[in-house]
Write a protein that holds these residues in place. Structure first.
Motif, short mmCIF file in Angstrom:
data_model
loop_
_atom_site.label_atom_id
_atom_site.label_comp_id
_atom_site.label_asym_id
_atom_site.label_seq_id
_atom_site.Cartn_x
_atom_site.Cartn_y
_atom_site.Cartn_z
N ILE A 275 -21.22 17.64 -30.66
CA ILE A 275 -21.00 18.21 -29.31
C ILE A 275 -19.55 17.93 -28.92
O ILE A 275 -19.26 16.98 -28.19
CB ILE A 275 -21.97 17.59 -28.28
CG1 ILE A 275 -23.41 17.54 -28.82
CG2 ILE A 275 -21.93 18.41 -26.98
CD1 ILE A 275 -24.37 16.85 -27.89
N PRO A 276 -18.60 18.74 -29.38
CA PRO A 276 -17.18 18.46 -29.12
C PRO A 276 -16.83 18.33 -27.64
O PRO A 276 -15.88 17.61 -27.30
CB PRO A 276 -16.47 19.66 -29.76
CG PRO A 276 -17.42 20.15 -30.81
CD PRO A 276 -18.79 19.92 -30.24
N ASP A 277 -17.59 19.01 -26.76
CA ASP A 277 -17.30 18.90 -25.33
C ASP A 277 -17.42 17.47 -24.81
O ASP A 277 -16.86 17.15 -23.77
CB ASP A 277 -18.24 19.81 -24.53
CG ASP A 277 -17.60 21.15 -24.20
OD1 ASP A 277 -16.47 21.15 -23.70
OD2 ASP A 277 -18.22 22.20 -24.46
N THR A 278 -18.16 16.64 -25.52
CA THR A 278 -18.34 15.26 -25.06
C THR A 278 -17.19 14.35 -25.44
O THR A 278 -17.23 13.16 -25.15
CB THR A 278 -19.65 14.67 -25.63
OG1 THR A 278 -19.55 14.60 -27.06
CG2 THR A 278 -20.85 15.52 -25.24
N LEU A 279 -16.16 14.89 -26.08
CA LEU A 279 -15.03 14.08 -26.54
C LEU A 279 -13.76 14.32 -25.72
O LEU A 279 -12.68 13.90 -26.13
CB LEU A 279 -14.72 14.40 -28.01
CG LEU A 279 -15.82 14.06 -29.00
CD1 LEU A 279 -15.50 14.64 -30.37
CD2 LEU A 279 -16.00 12.55 -29.10
N ARG A 280 -13.89 14.94 -24.57
CA ARG A 280 -12.72 15.43 -23.87
C ARG A 280 -12.16 14.47 -22.84
O ARG A 280 -11.55 14.89 -21.85
CB ARG A 280 -13.05 16.77 -23.21
CG ARG A 280 -13.32 17.89 -24.20
CD ARG A 280 -13.82 19.13 -23.51
NE ARG A 280 -12.94 19.55 -22.42
CZ ARG A 280 -13.28 20.46 -21.52
NH1 ARG A 280 -14.47 21.04 -21.57
NH2 ARG A 280 -12.43 20.79 -20.57
N SER A 281 -12.32 13.17 -23.03
CA SER A 281 -11.70 12.23 -22.09
C SER A 281 -11.49 10.88 -22.75
O SER A 281 -11.70 10.71 -23.95
CB SER A 281 -12.56 12.10 -20.82
OG SER A 281 -11.83 11.44 -19.81
#
Length: 356
Positions: A275-281
């Motif tokens: 889930i690449p969106d969970t790596l955005r911070s």
């Protein structure tokens, strides 16, 4: 936060997963048959890994946040914080507020940027520390009220609320630079062995100021493995790694009866690879170093039309939602600081002791 770094983050996640697998499943030294049958060979005793101390987690309330202080910090930082001069102006404001609250902030310079960090020791040196972090830079052209003036304001308020409170664990505050161009500040922090030596968990706050209440205003990443809770953006999302589930569970300990924003927790396996969106911070670098971390967020562009826009100003903030989010985070921090034992998931401890 920049979507162009997702591919790099996924590759780093894959490498981390491979390294963890090799550590837990080492290859045999030799494939040659033994000189004697296995049944006749003495078994070498393999001492088990030391069992982490059992977790003691009891919900504790923090002092009430002061809305006027939260909004004052938010408004003071409502300007484009993307240039070297504007980021220095931001650091000076943050530093002055910390000093006024009795903290002694230190600078952590790294290539092209500077993190600000501060620490308040706990009663138990063996208990380690809990990190509360937020980035203070913005994208060019945005005042960054929610992204991420809201996170910085929460940290400053927690610093004031806990300035004289003695806790079991130590509390560390980290204000990360250059998140918007690739998580540079958090990578620099998490890559310093001296800074993470006694770190037991990290809470990263990135955008907690915007809510929407009409049907269909909330979107979700397409890769989510579970049913989203609502099509309205009236909740806080808390995203954490499955190896440290207590860091997620503590956000569910406070009931909804106190009118604080509801919480949606998402446990993420394989360090976010699926889930690449969970790596955005700024929580992602801590995952790569095996440190439990969660991201607390209003979900940014999945909800807000002001994300990375000039319209991300204090007037776009949902004040009751922002104040309630700050109170939830303060309560969680106090609960974690008063906890004892390991914050790892129980199954991970068992797997390590079994040599799996």
């Amino acid at each position: 936060m920049k979507q162009k770094i997702w591919i790099l983050l996924c590759l780093l996640s894959a490498i981390a997963i491979i390294l963890v697998s090799l550590t837990r499943h080492p290859s045999p030294v030799s494939f040659e048959p033994p000189d004697a049958p296995l049944s006749q060979q003495p078994a070498d005793p393999v001492p088990p890994l030391p069992e982490p101390s059992p977790l003691t987690l009891e919900f504790r309330r923090a002092p009430a946040v002061v809305p006027s202080r939260l909004m004052a910090d938010l408004e003071a930082l409502a300007f484009d914080r993307s240039t070297p001069d504007s980021r220095e102006q931001s650091r000076e404001y943050i530093r002055s507020r910390l000093v006024a609250a009795g903290w002694a902030p230190q600078s952590q310079p790294f290539a092209d940027g500077i993190n600000l960090i501060a620490k308040k020791p706990g009663r138990n040196p063996e208990g380690g520390s809990i990190l509360l972090g937020a980035h203070y830079d913005t994208v060019p052209g945005s005042a960054g009220a929610s992204d991420n003036g809201s996170g910085v304001a929460v940290l400053l308020e927690v610093a004031r609320l806990l300035q004289d409170r003695q806790t079991e664990r130590s509390l560390e505050l980290a204000f990360f630079d250059l998140e918007e161009i690739g998580l540079h500040g958090s990578f620099a922090f998490a890559s310093d062995p001296n800074l993470i030596a006694d770190l037991r968990g990290a809470i990263v706050v990135d955008m907690v100021g915007y809510a929407c209440y009409q049907a269909g205003c909330q979107d979700y990443p397409s890769q989510l493995p579970i049913q989203p809770p609502s099509d309205r953006g009236d909740f806080i999302a808390v995203i954490g790694d499955t190896e440290h589930l207590p860091l997620l569970e503590v956000f569910q300990m406070e009931t909804a009866a106190n009118n604080l924003p509801p919480v949606y927790t998402l446990p993420v396996p394989f360090k976010g690879l699926l889930i690449p969106d969970t790596l955005r911070s700024d929580h992602a670098p801590f995952w790569y170093h095996g440190i439990g971390a969660v991201l607390v967020t209003d979900t940014g562009n999945l909800r807000s039309p002001h994300y990375h826009q000039p319209s991300d100003i204090p007037q776009s903030i949902d004040q009751p939602f922002f104040i309630g989010s700050a109170q939830r985070i303060a309560d969680v921090i106090v609960t974690l600081l008063e906890s004892q034992g390991s914050l790892e998931t129980n199954s991970i401890r068992t797997e390590a002791n079994l040599g799996m």
